[in-house]
Structure formats: structure tokens, C-alpha cells
Design an enzyme around this catalytic site. Structure first.
Site, PDB file in Angstrom:
ATOM      1  N   CYS A 188       0.831  -1.193   0.000  1.00 53.38           N
ATOM      2  CA  CYS A 188       0.000   0.000   0.000  1.00 53.38           C
ATOM      3  C   CYS A 188       0.876   1.257   0.000  1.00 53.38           C
ATOM      4  O   CYS A 188       1.958   1.270   0.559  1.00 53.38           O
ATOM      5  CB  CYS A 188      -0.892   0.001   1.226  1.00 53.38           C
ATOM      6  SG  CYS A 188      -2.012  -1.408   1.241  1.00 53.38           S
ATOM      7  N   ARG A 216       6.337  -1.086  -5.895  1.00 52.15           N
ATOM      8  CA  ARG A 216       6.086  -1.855  -4.674  1.00 52.15           C
ATOM      9  C   ARG A 216       4.957  -2.867  -4.874  1.00 52.15           C
ATOM     10  O   ARG A 216       4.737  -3.718  -4.019  1.00 52.15           O
ATOM     11  CB  ARG A 216       5.713  -0.894  -3.543  1.00 52.15           C
ATOM     12  CG  ARG A 216       6.802   0.127  -3.276  1.00 52.15           C
ATOM     13  CD  ARG A 216       6.300   1.216  -2.375  1.00 52.15           C
ATOM     14  NE  ARG A 216       6.324   0.807  -0.989  1.00 52.15           N
ATOM     15  CZ  ARG A 216       7.343   1.018  -0.187  1.00 52.15           C
ATOM     16  NH1 ARG A 216       8.408   1.635  -0.637  1.00 52.15           N
ATOM     17  NH2 ARG A 216       7.315   0.637   1.061  1.00 52.15           N
ATOM     18  N   TRP A 220      -2.862  -3.140  -2.169  1.00 48.43           N
ATOM     19  CA  TRP A 220      -2.517  -4.477  -2.635  1.00 48.43           C
ATOM     20  C   TRP A 220      -3.283  -5.498  -1.805  1.00 48.43           C
ATOM     21  O   TRP A 220      -2.885  -5.888  -0.721  1.00 48.43           O
ATOM     22  CB  TRP A 220      -1.014  -4.708  -2.524  1.00 48.43           C
ATOM     23  CG  TRP A 220      -0.534  -5.850  -3.360  1.00 48.43           C
ATOM     24  CD1 TRP A 220      -1.282  -6.728  -4.068  1.00 48.43           C
ATOM     25  CD2 TRP A 220       0.823  -6.231  -3.570  1.00 48.43           C
ATOM     26  NE1 TRP A 220      -0.483  -7.631  -4.719  1.00 48.43           N
ATOM     27  CE2 TRP A 220       0.811  -7.341  -4.430  1.00 48.43           C
ATOM     28  CE3 TRP A 220       2.039  -5.743  -3.137  1.00 48.43           C
ATOM     29  CZ2 TRP A 220       1.969  -7.985  -4.847  1.00 48.43           C
ATOM     30  CZ3 TRP A 220       3.193  -6.378  -3.551  1.00 48.43           C
ATOM     31  CH2 TRP A 220       3.159  -7.476  -4.401  1.00 48.43           C
ATOM     32  N   ASN A 238      -2.713   3.014   5.330  1.00 46.38           N
ATOM     33  CA  ASN A 238      -1.818   1.852   5.248  1.00 46.38           C
ATOM     34  C   ASN A 238      -1.781   1.223   6.629  1.00 46.38           C
ATOM     35  O   ASN A 238      -1.716   1.944   7.618  1.00 46.38           O
ATOM     36  CB  ASN A 238      -0.377   2.283   4.918  1.00 46.38           C
ATOM     37  CG  ASN A 238      -0.218   2.743   3.493  1.00 46.38           C
ATOM     38  OD1 ASN A 238      -1.135   2.652   2.697  1.00 46.38           O
ATOM     39  ND2 ASN A 238       0.958   3.264   3.178  1.00 46.38           N
ATOM     40  N   GLY A 239      -1.749  -0.097   6.704  1.00 45.75           N
ATOM     41  CA  GLY A 239      -1.631  -0.749   8.014  1.00 45.75           C
ATOM     42  C   GLY A 239      -2.798  -1.669   8.297  1.00 45.75           C
ATOM     43  O   GLY A 239      -3.523  -2.065   7.382  1.00 45.75           O
ATOM     44  N   GLU A 242      18.825 -18.125  12.915  1.00 44.20           N
ATOM     45  CA  GLU A 242      18.684 -16.938  12.069  1.00 44.20           C
ATOM     46  C   GLU A 242      19.460 -15.756  12.679  1.00 44.20           C
ATOM     47  O   GLU A 242      20.102 -14.987  11.959  1.00 44.20           O
ATOM     48  CB  GLU A 242      17.188 -16.609  11.895  1.00 44.20           C
ATOM     49  CG  GLU A 242      16.864 -15.346  11.130  1.00 44.20           C
ATOM     50  CD  GLU A 242      17.396 -15.308   9.692  1.00 44.20           C
ATOM     51  OE1 GLU A 242      17.832 -16.339   9.166  1.00 44.20           O
ATOM     52  OE2 GLU A 242      17.386 -14.196   9.119  1.00 44.20           O
ATOM     53  N   LYS A 271      22.452 -13.844  10.724  1.00 39.42           N
ATOM     54  CA  LYS A 271      22.485 -12.387  10.494  1.00 39.42           C
ATOM     55  C   LYS A 271      23.806 -11.810  10.990  1.00 39.42           C
ATOM     56  O   LYS A 271      24.442 -11.015  10.306  1.00 39.42           O
ATOM     57  CB  LYS A 271      21.333 -11.659  11.214  1.00 39.42           C
ATOM     58  CG  LYS A 271      19.951 -11.815  10.648  1.00 39.42           C
ATOM     59  CD  LYS A 271      19.701 -11.120   9.346  1.00 39.42           C
ATOM     60  CE  LYS A 271      20.047 -11.989   8.177  1.00 39.42           C
ATOM     61  NZ  LYS A 271      19.086 -12.870   7.632  1.00 39.42           N
ATOM     62  N   GLU A 314      26.777 -12.953   8.773  1.00 42.90           N
ATOM     63  CA  GLU A 314      26.708 -12.386   7.411  1.00 42.90           C
ATOM     64  C   GLU A 314      27.210 -10.952   7.365  1.00 42.90           C
ATOM     65  O   GLU A 314      27.943 -10.576   6.464  1.00 42.90           O
ATOM     66  CB  GLU A 314      25.242 -12.350   6.941  1.00 42.90           C
ATOM     67  CG  GLU A 314      24.726 -13.599   6.290  1.00 42.90           C
ATOM     68  CD  GLU A 314      23.268 -13.441   5.866  1.00 42.90           C
ATOM     69  OE1 GLU A 314      22.963 -13.779   4.726  1.00 42.90           O
ATOM     70  OE2 GLU A 314      22.428 -12.980   6.676  1.00 42.90           O
ATOM     71  N   HIS A 372      26.473 -31.391  24.922  1.00 46.41           N
ATOM     72  CA  HIS A 372      26.997 -32.430  24.033  1.00 46.41           C
ATOM     73  C   HIS A 372      28.127 -31.908  23.144  1.00 46.41           C
ATOM     74  O   HIS A 372      28.407 -32.486  22.095  1.00 46.41           O
ATOM     75  CB  HIS A 372      25.872 -33.012  23.173  1.00 46.41           C
ATOM     76  CG  HIS A 372      24.799 -33.666  23.992  1.00 46.41           C
ATOM     77  ND1 HIS A 372      25.029 -34.791  24.733  1.00 46.41           N
ATOM     78  CD2 HIS A 372      23.521 -33.315  24.225  1.00 46.41           C
ATOM     79  CE1 HIS A 372      23.929 -35.136  25.370  1.00 46.41           C
ATOM     80  NE2 HIS A 372      22.993 -34.241  25.086  1.00 46.41           N
ATOM     81  N   LYS A 414      22.717 -11.339  -3.227  1.00 46.79           N
ATOM     82  CA  LYS A 414      21.311 -11.288  -2.839  1.00 46.79           C
ATOM     83  C   LYS A 414      20.545 -12.472  -3.427  1.00 46.79           C
ATOM     84  O   LYS A 414      19.807 -13.154  -2.755  1.00 46.79           O
ATOM     85  CB  LYS A 414      20.707  -9.961  -3.310  1.00 46.79           C
ATOM     86  CG  LYS A 414      19.239  -9.776  -2.937  1.00 46.79           C
ATOM     87  CD  LYS A 414      19.099  -9.539  -1.464  1.00 46.79           C
ATOM     88  CE  LYS A 414      17.683  -9.584  -0.981  1.00 46.79           C
ATOM     89  NZ  LYS A 414      17.601  -9.912   0.451  1.00 46.79           N
TER      90      LYS A 414
HETATM   91  C1  G6P Z   1      21.120 -15.768  -0.461  1.00 46.82           C
HETATM   92  C2  G6P Z   1      20.764 -14.518   0.337  1.00 46.82           C
HETATM   93  C3  G6P Z   1      20.018 -14.911   1.611  1.00 46.82           C
HETATM   94  C4  G6P Z   1      18.803 -15.755   1.265  1.00 46.82           C
HETATM   95  C5  G6P Z   1      19.169 -16.958   0.412  1.00 46.82           C
HETATM   96  C6  G6P Z   1      17.931 -17.630  -0.155  1.00 46.82           C
HETATM   97  O1  G6P Z   1      22.061 -16.508   0.244  1.00 46.82           O
HETATM   98  O2  G6P Z   1      21.930 -13.810   0.670  1.00 46.82           O
HETATM   99  O3  G6P Z   1      19.604 -13.738   2.293  1.00 46.82           O
HETATM  100  O4  G6P Z   1      18.176 -16.176   2.449  1.00 46.82           O
HETATM  101  O5  G6P Z   1      19.945 -16.542  -0.719  1.00 46.82           O
HETATM  102  O6  G6P Z   1      17.325 -16.726  -1.029  1.00 46.82           O
HETATM  103  P1  G6P Z   1      15.812 -16.798  -1.445  1.00 46.82           P
HETATM  104  O7  G6P Z   1      15.643 -15.652  -2.410  1.00 46.82           O
HETATM  105  O8  G6P Z   1      15.574 -18.120  -2.085  1.00 46.82           O
HETATM  106  O9  G6P Z   1      15.000 -16.620  -0.203  1.00 46.82           O
END
Ligand code: G6P
Length: 608
Positions: A2, A27, A72, A97-98, A481, A485, A488, A504, A603
Site C-alpha cells: 500500500c 512496490r 494491494w 496503510n496498516g 537466524e 544475520k 553475514e 553435548h 542477494k
Molecule cells: C542468499 C541470500 C540470503 C537468502 C538466500 C535464499 O544466500 O543472501 O539472504 O536467504 O539466498 O534466497 P531466497 O531468495 O531463495 O530466499
């Protein structure tokens, strides 16, 4: 996603509104609309087509004040009646929006008072509510502020009253909104790109702000009602770039966009009849009846989303679920079960291993396939029988943030739809889950408000070389995760373990140089986790505990407690993830790494 644009000028604002909407087109949206005041009445134009359709419709219209919106919807036929702006009694118009969490309650109250609803949206209650106050004193600013007190949820709104063509009123909580300042003309938008063609002078509204915009001036009030000044930024963006706005990095922007991204993704559940298989595609009603198990295939962060979903699918829906890394599955001779739904999860929909894994599954004889993806026309979506599109909007930062949390929202919806279809969801449970989902954008906003505290905490990590993340159950994938992060973007070695596995092996690594980050939600595994944390303390490890309210954990020597605002039940992984995203981001800032483009990473991994 939106989008909002508003304008007041001495010239016709329709071209400005349309140009703004066009800038927001990237978007994604499925309907658009605008309203202007012409000859003391509203002229509203709405279309389920592209913005160019609206442009054609508006060829003979004009007005010097107006508001516009792209919407959307997530299921069903996006209709003109659901498109914004919504108008109450030919007098007050609103774009929003929201998600308004308590809209059903408000709708019932307003209906009882004689208001007629002409859409299925939650947004329409805002128009009627403001109108009900506006009747009392003809003061749009006061009426908007009074109405906002009654709204629970996340919003960015822009409001216009037909007999008050001198000003626009706007407000934000949990969804972004900014003012664009021109010469004898002023603008409002949800995204800076929408006003760049008319001004580069931008004032970002803060959480809880309400503003009134006139031709030559504007006033901003904070959430306590005090008039405040907000800094003006001169945007250096070109008209073509995906804007960073007030942020320093795309990753930061994407972390902070999560309330809006979630609200957009969950737009379908604004409606209480929302939990239907149709959310996942036309064939879903039949396919979901035929399946008896689920196989999730994904890579990276998307794989972690799948791991969380396994807990939901087995615990809530009672459906057996396995989760596999796509690059492993594609080369494994596995046994196909023709009653299995193969779910692929991907931000890009172009990840080579995930596409190959899906092709491999189909070759093995799997028929039922569903893609959960952020990119509508991507290869994965085209290959799959069913699909659910997350509404995160473009994600530019290499480290995935808003794509992950919207994937989780989509997977929770999938869980609920399957639970309902297998007749395991009582009406009471459905109401409660829907309530939690509608509250999610606001709950995430509360975690984002912890940013200054987490930024301070990050200083303690900048000199570290290793970290250990611990979680249990539903939050073990969140520990994974969080560690992903951090490694990375800050290049600090980070590993995650289910806390019960500590003894273990990884416990051997724990000493005073090893910070241990624990995800401690207030759930059934809390007492077990507390024992695991004792094991760390006993070896001199320094603990950083992200704990929900009610855990009765406290800071002490060697233990830093980071208090989470609330416990979100099954949705808790989403809140804890946001806190860990912030931690990784601020640690990376301390280390001066390239946050948006970490070394060696891409990416979209479109090669094997
Ligand atoms: C790459 C990106 C990650 C992502 C992974 C899977 O390694 O750097 O951020 O999680 O790909 O990408 P996808 O587009 O399939 O979620």
C-alpha cells in the site's frame, strides 16, 4: 504494498498525485484511487487497473487538494469498492496503510450508530470514526486525534474534509509517513520517492505524530499532543533510485519497514472470513484436502522460516512436516509420497538450488506444490501449482529481514488454513489467532522501539571473535537466524544450538571470552532453558538474554537481560527475530562493515 500520496497546492494536484502513485508502483498493488475537492464536493476516482487507468479516468478532473492510494489486496478479486480513499457521509475521506486490529468492534459500534459501510476493509472504520467526531466541532485535526485514540493497530493515514479545503491531516503509528515541503504547496507520502518530482525537502514524521498541512505551513504534534519540530532533510536521491529515505542502509530501512510489510502481507486477514484455502490459489481448496504431509524446501534464511513452520504445522495443524535444505534435497534419492504438499520458500523466487529442488521433487512424482515467494513473476511461482505472495516489497539488503518475517506470517496463515480445513480449529481459537495476527505489526513496532537499547548493547560485541546463540523449540530456528544475520554482516563467527545440545559439545567452547546470546520466550521450555543458562554461567560465559515479560529472569553479574515488550505466543519467533536483526545491524555498524553488501555474498543466488 500500500502507498499514500497527499497534496495541497495552488495548481491542480491530480497530476502530482498520479505521478506519486506511479513512483510507488514498483512496490506492487492491485487497485488505486484518489479524491480531490472540486466545487465543494468530493470527486473520487478508483480503479482496479494500473495507475494509467486512473490517469485516463481523471482526464477531466481537477482539484487543488487531494489524497491518493495504491492498495494491494491479498486474495479475491480486488474491487473498486475496497479501493481507497474511503469516504464517510460525503464529508470525510481517508487513505490508510496498516491494519486496524479492533475494526470489527468499531464497525459494529459505528453500524449501530447508523453508519453505512460500503467496503469490506478495516480502513473504512477510520473514515466513519473521524466523521463522527468531526460532526461535533468541525475541526478535522481534533476529530482525527480523537478517533486515533480509539484505534488499535498500525496505521499511516491521510485525511481530507470536504468543507475544509485548506488543510490535510495525517498521522502515523507503525507505518511510515513523511511530509514533502514545497513553495506554497505541501505534500504527504508513505515513501519519499512519491514526492521527489515535486520537492526534495522532507520531514519524516515520528511514531505517534499527527500533522496538519496547509498551503504555506504545517504543524506536527507528538503522541502526547504537544506541538513539536521535526528536522527537515534535503533528499539527495535521484528520481529513479529505490530510496533510502531517512535511513543509512537498506537493511536498516527493511528492518524498520517490517510493521508495514507484515500489515500488507496480512491484509487478507483483516476480514474475519479470511482463513480460506483460496489465499493460496484457485486449486488450494481441493489440493489441501488431498494432502497428508508437508515437505518444505528452501535455502538460507528462507530455510529457517521453514524450520519455524514445522513446529506450527505439527503442533497446531497436526500435519507431519519435514524441512530440507534445497541444495541437499536436489541430489538425494528420497522417497516421494504423492500425498505430500511440497512447499518452497524464497524471497527472490530465483534461487537456483530451490528451483532445482522443486524440479527434482516433481520428477520424483510430487504433484502438490506451493511457492511462498516475494516476487510475483519469478521462476518458482511460475513452476508451482499454488502460490502465496508475501508483500514485503523490494528487499535490497543482502541479509534478508522483512522477507523472512513476512514468510513466517504467510506460513502461519498456511498453518491456520490447513488446521481449519482439517477441522482442528475451534471458532474461539480462530478468533484468538486472527487477533494475534492483526496485532503483529504493532507488536513488531514495539520491538523496533528497543533499537536505542540494542544499539548500546552492540558495543559489547564489536571486539568479539565468536558468539554462541541458544534457543529451544520454536525459537531454535530463531537462534540460527540470529547467528546467520550476525555472521553475514559483521563477520563475527556465530553458531547456534538448541540449548539442550550445549552439554553435548559446544559447552567446551564457553569461557569468559565467549558471549552467549539466548532467546528466552515465556513458553513451556523456559524452565529447561534457564537450566541451560546456568550451565553457561557456571563456566564463566557471559550471557545476553532476550527475555519476554513474565520470565522472571533478571540481570546479574555476567547476565545482561534485554526485556522484550510482550510475549506473542506462537508468533513470538517473529518478535525475537526482529530484536536479533537489530543486534546484528548495530554490531556491523560498530565494525564498519558493508552492511548492505557483505563480502562474498549475493542477494539472489541464481547459480549452483
Ligand atoms: C542468499 C541470500 C540470503 C537468502 C538466500 C535464499 O544466500 O543472501 O539472504 O536467504 O539466498 O534466497 P531466497 O531468495 O531463495 O530466499
Amino acid at each position: 504494498m500500500c502507498g499514500i500520496v497527499g497534496a495541497i497546492a495552488q495548481r491542480n494536484v491530480i497530476p502530482i498525485l498520479l505521478q506519486g502513485l506511479q513512483r510507488l508502483e514498483y512496490r506492487g498493488y492491485d487497485s488505486a484511487g484518489l479524491v480531490v475537492i472540486k466545487n465543494s464536493t468530493f470527486e473520487r476516482l478508483r480503479s482496479t487497473g494500473r495507475v494509467t487507468e486512473l490517469t485516463k479516468k481523471s482526464a477531466h478532473s481537477s482539484g487543488k487538494i487531494g489524497i491518493a492510494h495504491t492498495r494491494w489486496a491479498t486474495h479475491g478479486v480486488p474491487s473498486e469498492r475496497n479501493a481507497h480513499p474511503h469516504i464517510s457521509c460525503d464529508s470525510v475521506a481517508v487513505v490508510h496503510n496498516g491494519i486496524i486490529e479492533n475494526y470489527e468492534e468499531l464497525r459494529a459500534q459505528l453500524t449501530a450508530r447508523g453508519y453505512l459501510f460500503s467496503s469490506d476493509t478495516d480502513s473504512e472504520v477510520i473514515a466513519h470514526l473521524i466523521h463522527s467526531y468531526y460532526l461535533q466541532n468541525n475541526d478535522l485535526l481534533a476529530a482525527t486525534r480523537a478517533a486515533l485514540v480509539e484505534l488499535i493497530g498500525a496505521y499511516a493515514i491521510c485525511v481530507l474534509a470536504v468543507n475544509n479545503p485548506q488543510h490535510l491531516v495525517c498521522a502515523r503509528r507503525g507505518s511510515p509517513l513523511l511530509l514533502g515541503l514545497g513553495e506554497n504547496e505541501n505534500f504527504v507520502a508513505s515513501d519519499v520517492s512519491a514526492v521527489l518530482a515535486v520537492t526534495k525537502n522532507i520531514v519524516y514524521l515520528a511514531e505517534g505524530d499527527v500533522a496538519e498541512i496547509n498551503l504555506h505551513s504545517y504543524r506536527i504534534f507528538d503522541e502526547g499532543g504537544k506541538q513539536v519540530q521535526r528536522a527537515m532533510h534535503v533528499s539527495e536521491l535521484s528520481n529513479d533510485s529505490v530510496e533510502l529515505g531517512e535511513y543509512s542502509h537498506y537493511m536498516q530501512k527493511e528492518i524498520f519497514e517490517q510493521p508495514q510489510a507484515l500489515a500488507d502481507t496480512l491484509e487478507a486477514v483483516c476480514n474475519s472470513q479470511a482463513l480460506i484455502p483460496g489465499l493460496f490459489g484457485a486449486d488450494a481448496a481441493v489440493d489441501f484436502k488431498n494432502i497428508g504431509s508437508i515437505l518444505i524446501l528452501a535455502c538460507g534464511t528462507s530455510h529457517h522460516a521453514g524450520m519455524v513452520a514445522r513446529y506450527w504445522l505439527e503442533d497446531i495443524a497436526g500435519i507431519p512436516c519435514t524441512v530440507e535444505i534445497a541444495s541437499e534435497y536436489r541430489y538425494r534419492k528420497s522417497v516421494a509420497n504423492d500425498k505430500t504438499l511440497v512447499v518452497t520458500i524464497s524471497q527472490s523466487g530465483e534461487t537456483a538450488d530451490t528451483i532445482a529442488a522443486l524440479n527434482h521433487a516433481m520428477l520424483l512424482g510430487h504433484v502438490y506444490t506451493l511457492a511462498i515467494c516475494n516476487v510475483p513473476e519469478s521462476a518458482l511461482v511460475r513452476l508451482s501449482r499454488l502460490r502465496f505472495l508475501t508483500r514485503a516489497g523490494p528487499e535490497i539488503g543482502v541479509a534478508s529481514t522483512k522477507a523472512f518475517t513476512t514468510q513466517l506470517a504467510a506460513l502461519f496463515l498456511l498453518t491456520l488454513v490447513l488446521t481449519k480445513q482439517h477441522q482442528r480449529l475451534s471458532a474461539e481459537e480462530e478468533r484468538e489467532h486472527l487477533h494475534q495476527l492483526r496485532h503483529l505489526p504493532s507488536a513488531v513496532q514495539l520491538v523496533l522501539n528497543m533499537a536505542p537499547e540494542i544499539a548500546l548493547l552492540s558495543e559489547k560485541f564489536a571486539s568479539k571473535h565468536h558468539t554462541l546463540f541458544l534457543g529451544r523449540g520454536l525459537h531454535y530456528p530463531i537462534a540460527l537466524e540470529g547467528a546467520l544475520k550476525l555472521k553475514e554482516i559483521s563477520y563475527i563467527h556465530a553458531e547456534a544450538y538448541p540449548a539442550g545440545e550445549l552439554k553435548h559439545g559446544p559447552l567446551a567452547l564457553v569461557d569468559k571470552y565467549m558471549p552467549v546470546i539466548a532467546v528466552a520466550p515465556n513458553d513451556t521450555l523456559l524452565e529447561k532453558l534457564k537450566s541451560n543458562l546456568q550451565e553457561v554461567r557456571a563456566r564463566g560465559g557471559e550471557l545476553f538474554v532476550f527475555a519476554d515479560a513474565g520470565t522472571r529472569l533478571q540481570s546479574s553479574e555476567g547476565v545482561t537481560l534485554i526485556q522484550m515488550p510482550e510475549h506473542a505466543g506462537y508468533l513470538s519467533p517473529i518478535l525475537h527475530t526482529v530484536a536479533l536483526q537489530l543486534l546484528a545491524y548495530y554490531v556491523a555498524l560498530q565494525k564498519g562493515t558493508d552492511v548492505d553488501k557483505p563480502r562474498n555474498l549475493a542477494k539472489s543466488v541464481t547459480v549452483e
